[in-house]
Design a protein around this motif. Sequence first.
Motif, PDB file in Angstrom:
ATOM      1  N   UNK A   9       0.839  -1.215   0.000  1.00  0.00           N
ATOM      2  CA  UNK A   9       0.000   0.000   0.000  1.00  0.00           C
ATOM      3  C   UNK A   9       0.869   1.259   0.000  1.00  0.00           C
ATOM      4  N   UNK A  10       1.992   1.186   0.737  1.00  0.00           N
ATOM      5  CA  UNK A  10       2.911   2.320   0.808  1.00  0.00           C
ATOM      6  C   UNK A  10       3.501   2.620  -0.572  1.00  0.00           C
ATOM      7  N   UNK A  11       3.903   1.574  -1.291  1.00  0.00           N
ATOM      8  CA  UNK A  11       4.470   1.742  -2.625  1.00  0.00           C
ATOM      9  C   UNK A  11       3.450   2.334  -3.592  1.00  0.00           C
ATOM     10  N   UNK A  12       2.181   1.932  -3.454  1.00  0.00           N
ATOM     11  CA  UNK A  12       1.145   2.429  -4.353  1.00  0.00           C
ATOM     12  C   UNK A  12       0.692   3.827  -3.952  1.00  0.00           C
ATOM     13  N   UNK A  13       1.103   4.277  -2.787  1.00  0.00           N
ATOM     14  CA  UNK A  13       0.749   5.614  -2.347  1.00  0.00           C
ATOM     15  C   UNK A  13      -0.603   5.684  -1.668  1.00  0.00           C
ATOM     16  N   UNK A  14      -1.165   4.593  -1.259  1.00  0.00           N
ATOM     17  CA  UNK A  14      -2.464   4.593  -0.593  1.00  0.00           C
ATOM     18  C   UNK A  14      -2.356   4.990   0.873  1.00  0.00           C
ATOM     19  N   UNK A  15      -1.213   4.720   1.515  1.00  0.00           N
ATOM     20  CA  UNK A  15      -0.986   5.112   2.908  1.00  0.00           C
ATOM     21  C   UNK A  15       0.380   5.775   3.003  1.00  0.00           C
TER      22      UNK A  15
END
Length: 183
Positions: A9-15
């Motif tokens: 999620x961090x890599x995708x920018x969601x969090x």
Amino acid sequence: MGNSLGDQFLKMGLVDKKKLKSAKKQKHKQSVQTAKTGELSESQKQAKQAQQQKTERDREINRQNQLQAEKKAIAAQIKQLIDMNKLSREGAEIKYNFTHTQKDGVSKIKSLYVTSQMSEQLSKGLLAVVSLNDGYELIPRIVADKISLRDESSILVCNQIDEEDIQEDDPYADYQIPDDLMW
């Protein structure tokens, strides 16, 4: 970092990193708290219950297998006792009739050819009629008593012994035969 869902999620920018760290900290607190209090999560409770049910089923299956093994052992003992002690009916000419009540409750009259001496001994209770593999055999009363301890349904005819007749007719009445005598 690893390949956890939070990292993805961090890599995708969601969090962001702050929320991810906070979530990990919260999860760690919760696991420590449940470990201290001994409380289990719902999935852990279900898993434990499933394990208990499986254990109970296994115990029941083992008990049934043990009962079947005991029944087979008893049947083998009975067969061996009958085979070793059955009396030869060679020269038998008298038809001896008796009733055989089957497992379904139906009684049928069956017959067996015996000698006159065997017929007398049957009426006095010195001999017994037993069933063996859809056939019938004559055995001594002592053996019939041992078989009845294991399975009474194998004994078809076993009359009561009349003590007066034994004392008059038996020349060996004074000689007691031990139960564990080996031939």
